[in-house]
Structures are given as C-alpha cells and as structure tokens.
Design a protein around this motif. Structure first.
Motif, PDB file in Angstrom:
ATOM      1  N   HIS A 293       0.827  -1.203   0.000  1.00  0.00           N
ATOM      2  CA  HIS A 293       0.000   0.000   0.000  1.00  0.00           C
ATOM      3  C   HIS A 293       0.864   1.257   0.000  1.00  0.00           C
ATOM      4  N   ILE A 294       0.236   2.344  -0.382  1.00  0.00           N
ATOM      5  CA  ILE A 294       0.807   3.676  -0.214  1.00  0.00           C
ATOM      6  C   ILE A 294       0.186   4.274   1.033  1.00  0.00           C
ATOM      7  N   GLY A 295       1.022   4.838   1.888  1.00  0.00           N
ATOM      8  CA  GLY A 295       0.534   5.513   3.088  1.00  0.00           C
ATOM      9  C   GLY A 295       0.959   6.961   3.069  1.00  0.00           C
ATOM     10  N   PHE A 296       0.062   7.853   3.454  1.00  0.00           N
ATOM     11  CA  PHE A 296       0.338   9.287   3.403  1.00  0.00           C
ATOM     12  C   PHE A 296       0.791   9.806   4.771  1.00  0.00           C
ATOM     13  N   ASN A 297       1.756  10.701   4.762  1.00  0.00           N
ATOM     14  CA  ASN A 297       2.139  11.411   5.977  1.00  0.00           C
ATOM     15  C   ASN A 297       1.105  12.515   6.191  1.00  0.00           C
ATOM     16  N   VAL A 298       0.140  12.267   7.052  1.00  0.00           N
ATOM     17  CA  VAL A 298      -0.995  13.182   7.186  1.00  0.00           C
ATOM     18  C   VAL A 298      -0.640  14.453   7.954  1.00  0.00           C
ATOM     19  N   GLU A 299       0.610  14.552   8.413  1.00  0.00           N
ATOM     20  CA  GLU A 299       1.048  15.800   9.025  1.00  0.00           C
ATOM     21  C   GLU A 299       1.533  16.798   7.981  1.00  0.00           C
ATOM     22  N   SER A 389       6.523  13.858  -2.494  1.00  0.00           N
ATOM     23  CA  SER A 389       7.522  12.787  -2.567  1.00  0.00           C
ATOM     24  C   SER A 389       6.904  11.484  -2.077  1.00  0.00           C
ATOM     25  N   LEU A 390       7.317  10.396  -2.719  1.00  0.00           N
ATOM     26  CA  LEU A 390       6.893   9.055  -2.321  1.00  0.00           C
ATOM     27  C   LEU A 390       8.158   8.231  -2.110  1.00  0.00           C
ATOM     28  N   TYR A 391       8.406   7.810  -0.871  1.00  0.00           N
ATOM     29  CA  TYR A 391       9.623   7.078  -0.534  1.00  0.00           C
ATOM     30  C   TYR A 391       9.410   5.576  -0.685  1.00  0.00           C
ATOM     31  N   VAL A 392      10.408   4.896  -1.281  1.00  0.00           N
ATOM     32  CA  VAL A 392      10.423   3.434  -1.417  1.00  0.00           C
ATOM     33  C   VAL A 392      11.828   2.958  -1.064  1.00  0.00           C
ATOM     34  N   PHE A 393      11.991   1.615  -0.866  1.00  0.00           N
ATOM     35  CA  PHE A 393      13.340   1.144  -0.518  1.00  0.00           C
ATOM     36  C   PHE A 393      13.801  -0.079  -1.297  1.00  0.00           C
ATOM     37  N   GLU A 433      10.351  12.871   6.988  1.00  0.00           N
ATOM     38  CA  GLU A 433      10.780  13.644   5.819  1.00  0.00           C
ATOM     39  C   GLU A 433       9.862  13.413   4.617  1.00  0.00           C
ATOM     40  N   HIS A 434       9.225  12.286   4.545  1.00  0.00           N
ATOM     41  CA  HIS A 434       8.435  11.870   3.387  1.00  0.00           C
ATOM     42  C   HIS A 434       7.059  12.538   3.370  1.00  0.00           C
ATOM     43  N   ASP A 435       6.525  12.697   2.174  1.00  0.00           N
ATOM     44  CA  ASP A 435       5.121  13.077   2.029  1.00  0.00           C
ATOM     45  C   ASP A 435       4.241  11.829   2.013  1.00  0.00           C
ATOM     46  N   ALA A 436       4.782  10.770   1.416  1.00  0.00           N
ATOM     47  CA  ALA A 436       4.097   9.473   1.382  1.00  0.00           C
ATOM     48  C   ALA A 436       5.169   8.407   1.313  1.00  0.00           C
ATOM     49  N   ARG A 437       4.796   7.165   1.674  1.00  0.00           N
ATOM     50  CA  ARG A 437       5.744   6.061   1.571  1.00  0.00           C
ATOM     51  C   ARG A 437       4.996   4.806   1.146  1.00  0.00           C
ATOM     52  N   PHE A 438       5.729   3.927   0.453  1.00  0.00           N
ATOM     53  CA  PHE A 438       5.195   2.621   0.079  1.00  0.00           C
ATOM     54  C   PHE A 438       5.739   1.586   1.044  1.00  0.00           C
TER      55      PHE A 438
END
Length: 539
Positions: A293-299, A389-393, A433-438
């Motif tokens: 899933h994609i999760g949003f940094n709601v802050e 931004s969308l962070y992945v690893f 730091e992220h706006d969203a992350r996978f």
C-alpha cells in the motif's frame, strides 16, 4: 490459544502441504538424500538489517536474521501451531492474569553463558518500558510485570486477560520476543545489535562478521541441542555457515543466482521468473499475508486534505500493476487486510470505501480542493505546485508505484519517487521527511494494525495518523476475550484507514524463492519463509 493465522486459513492459502513450484523442480533423488554436515549457504536479499536487537526494528531483514541468531519462549511451527522453544512448558492461571514459563536447562548463549530467567525478564522489562521506546512495544501492552522465581522459572503478570499474549511473545511474531544475553545488552547499551561483537543469542547460528549493506556471515552454534520440535533436526544445523549478501538490484540477484554466486534468492522479482526457469534454478511461490500500500504522511500540508489523498487513490490502477508489474504473482486488493485474515472486512462491505481507478474522479477531487491546472497541465494552488515525494526502498517497490506516478501526471500531480537504501528509508520516514511512503506490509495476524495507533508515532506509525477511534478499536482488540469483538474491532480499523484514505491498498503479493539444486531440505514457513533453516543442507 493461537490467534494468528489459523490452519483452515492456511489450507485455503495453499501453504500447508506443498508450495507452488513454478520452474524446474529439484531432482527426484532429493527425497532419498540424507542430510550431511558442512558447506556454506549463500543467500541474496535486497536490503540489509538495520539492527539485530530484537524488538528494536520492524525491518524484514532484521527479523529474518534474528530468527537465526536467537530463540524465544515459544514459536509457531509450519502449521502455525504453538510449540515449545526456550520454554519447555507453561501454565496460565484461571483468571488469565498470570503466565508461568518453565525454561529448558542447559541452554547456552553464543558466549558460553547459561540462559536464565533473568535474561528473559531483562528483555521483557526493557520491551515494555516507555523510556526504552521500542517501536514494537504495542505488542506487549497487556504485560504489567515479570518476576523471576528461580533460574528456570519466570512469571508474567498481565494487566488484563487477553487472547493474544502467548501469540505475541512467540518468536514467530516477528522475532521481537527473541531473548538476547542480558549482560551483553547492559555492556553495550545503545550499541547492542549494531556493533557485531555485541550480538549474543541462543539461536542455531551466531554472528561472525558483518559488513553493513554488503555481507553478513553466520556460523553454526556448536553444541546447539534445544531446537524446536517444529523441525526434524533439533540439534545443531547441518550447514557450517550462512552468508547473506545484500544485492539491492533484482537483476543482480537473478544473475548471481544463475551463475552460482548465491544459492538462494529469498525475494525473486516476478520479471525474472521466466529467465531463471530451466537454468538449474528451482522457483517456488507461496502465498503471503501482505498489504502492499501507499501511506500518506498526514502531518504534511498537502495530505492533510482527505480529498487530495482520495485523488491519489483514484489514480491507482491495481489490475494493471498486478498484471504487468507483478506478472500475476499477486492478487488485487479489495480492502486493506488480506481476505483470509480474521478481521478482514468482507469485499462487499469494503467496495464503497475503496477508491476505484478513475482519473476523472481524481481531477474532480483536486478541483474541489482548490488545485487548478496551469498552462502546462500541472496543478497549482496559491502559487505552489502540486508536488509530493513518495519514498520506497527496493527496486520492485519502485516499479510498483511508477505506474501511479504516470497516472497522476495525467491529472496534473507531480509525484516524485525517491528510492533509498533500507536503513536510510527507515531513518527518513521515522523523521517524517516523506510526504508518502510505500510499504509491502507483511504480517501474521491483524494485530499488526498497531502500526496505526497514536502511541506508535513516529515509528512504525510513519503515516502520523492520530485518531481516537483507531486507538480505541485497537485497544478493544487487545483486551476483549470474545473473538467476535476482536474481528469487529479490526474491521473498524480497516474501514477507518481506507475510508479516510490514510492508506491506498494495492495488492496482496506472493513470496517467490529461487534456489540452486545443491540446496536441499528447504521448508518455507507461511510467515517467515526460510525461518530457522534447521533442516537445510548442502550437497
């Protein structure tokens, strides 16, 4: 009572019995082969562990390594039945508040010291201490205190009866309850689990060398004689050593597997299955409880608006990702939880909450939120571009979200994918730091939803979701003695997360392994894959 994934669900998944073999199978003679000692098993993985202090990390590589270095009081076997580990037996009081564990005798740490109940108490006490800030502390919120009766007897007192205590202190529950040597932890302090010399468990393998993000070598724990009855071999492992090589690029691991540079790839990318089939590599695919899933940094300001979050959700073409990126090695998500997990909301109930693929709906929501297209088609608001931004690893994660990036560009949203090395990803998302992350989000039970409670901020709650309703529902799931109430609580959390577009469910993946013919005795656990490698040998 075991409240993880039950046997009936595992049978539905097709895990018990035999995994699906996609490529050339191992020779029939393997069945007649007898295990023998010796050899090195070289395993390729896409990221390294960040720390080897149990409970300090929710990273999959750290967890997989800790299952080899440490033991826990109990663990789940390959049919998800709880079996003895360091505890040979246990009792629970009639009121459910007192658990007494009787430890095996003659268990030795890698340093040669004997395991005592004090080692278990020390780990559990640190785990529940708020000052220690374990990111996995929510797993043991019901634990009030521990008491040593003698060297081989430990008493755990609970705040309230719960259905999940024994499950949550099983080593199978992500290795968090693995027991390190208390003296080593005290000696090294914050360096424990990071400095190689600090690491000391009772597991079948011990750490010899660790070059971060490159290579880790484990050697057999000679004298190991307390293995779980989950394995045929309960003594020291057959292989002399295990070498983990960190190879972030999927193609590099495939090439090394084909050439014999590694014996086993524990995360084969779907795009390389056809290439590896028939070239001396056995490909095995097993179902995996997962919620990609994609999760949003709601802050972050941009994602405080639920309309923007839902606009992104409408730009996710799940079917396309499963078909073209995953090559069919995944199932389209119709909710957040895997449908076979107790607590998953029925598909029909989730349908009105899930955002279907519709760029028109995405555009409409962005218009309502005040983001208007400029001459170049990209949107802006108050002079600021619509950009996130969308962070992945991992490489595969980047490939999964790239189609989303392309679809969002069509509606005027500039999504910038930022791929980091695993440890850097963990640090960055913990820092917000992220706006969203996978996240791939792999789990054994719906109890992983503690990732979304307020107390889990900043990690593992990296979406920064603070919600009284979610917190209350999760608390209910942990204290109720009625399974129906637990299920209802988890369904409520799932509906809340999806309905408020805190997460965008994409797919439930399969776990794909590739091994060379010289590796024998591999048994894949439904939750942890290679697990403890007690029955594996090299020819």
């Amino acid at each position: 009572m075991d409240r993880a994934l039950d046997r009936r669900s595992l049978l539905k998944l097709g895990v018990i019995g035999a995994a699906a073999t996609l490529g050339a199978g191992a020779p029939l003679a393997e069945a007649q082969d007898k295990p023998k000692r010796g050899g090195t098993l070289t395993i390729g993985r896409n990221h390294d562990a960040d720390t080897l202090y149990p409970g300090r990390s929710t990273g999959l590589s750290a967890i997989a390594t800790n299952l080899l270095l440490y033991d826990g009081l109990v663990l789940h076997d390959f049919q998800m039945k709880i079996r003895p580990g360091l505890a040979e037996r246990w009792e629970v009081s009639p009121d459910g508040l007192t658990w007494t564990f009787h430890l095996r005798k003659n268990v030795k740490f890698h340093c040669g010291a004997s395991l005592t109940a004090q080692d278990v108490k020390d780990h559990f006490d640190r785990w529940i201490d708020p000052k220690e800030a374990f990111p996995t502390r929510a797993k043991v919120t019901s634990l009030a205190e521990t008491r040593v009766v003698d060297d081989h007897t430990l008493v755990c007192k609970l705040k309230n009866p719960t259905l999940v205590f024994l499950n949550n202190v099983s080593q199978t529950e992500w290795g968090y309850a693995s027991i390190p040597h208390a003296k080593h932890v005290a000696q090294y302090g914050q360096d424990y689990g990071v400095v190689p010399a600090s690491i000391c468990g009772t597991g079948p393998f011990k750490l010899k060398e660790w070059t971060k993000d490159d290579r880790m070598e484990l050697v057999r724990h000679e004298g190991y004689a307390w293995g779980s009855p989950a394995y045929d071999n309960t003594s020291a492992p057959w292989v002399d050593r295990i070498v983990f090589r960190t190879l972030p690029e999927d193609a590099a691991r495939a090439a090394e597997l084909e050439a014999g540079g590694i014996d086993l790839d524990i995360d084969v990318s779907p795009q390389h299955i056809a290439r590896l089939e028939g070239k001396g590599v056995k490909i095995t695919s097993i179902p995996r409880l997962s919620s990609n899933h994609i999760g949003f940094n709601v802050e972050k300001d941009i994602f405080k608006d639920v309309r923007v979050r839902k606009a992104v959700a409408h730009a996710v073409n799940r079917q396309e990702i499963v078909q073209f990126v995953m090559k069919g090695q995944a199932d389209v998500a119709h909710g957040f939880l895997h449908p076979l997990v107790p607590g998953a909301t029925p598909k029909e109930q989730m349908r009105p909450l899930m955002s279907d693929f519709s760029l028109d709906k995405s555009k409409r929501l962005l218009n309502e939120a005040g983001w208007t297209p400029a001459a170049d088609g990209m949107r802006q608001k108050d002079g600021k571009p619509l950009q996130a931004s969308l962070y992945v690893f991992t490489e595969l994660h980047e490939r999964i979200v790239t189609p989303v990036q392309a679809q969002l560009r069509q509606v005027g949203f500039d999504l910038q994918i930022k791929r980091l090395e695993s440890a850097a990803f963990t640090t960055a998302t913990r820092a917000g730091e992220h706006d969203a992350r996978f996240l791939p989000m792999i789990y054994s039970s719906p109890d992983f939803l503690y990732f979304f409670v307020s107390a889990a901020i900043p990690s593992p709650n990296t979406v920064r979701w603070r919600d009284d309703k979610t917190d209350t529902l999760f608390h209910q799931s942990q204290v109720t003695l009625k399974e129906t109430e637990r299920v209802k609580a988890f369904q409520g959390i799932e509906q809340r997360l999806v309905g408020e577009a805190v997460v965008v469910p994409i797919q439930h993946i399969r776990w794909i392994f590739g091994n060379r013919a010289r590796v024998r005795g591999l048994k894949y656990h439904p939750i942890h894959g290679i697990y403890k490698l007690q029955d594996t040998w090299i020819v």
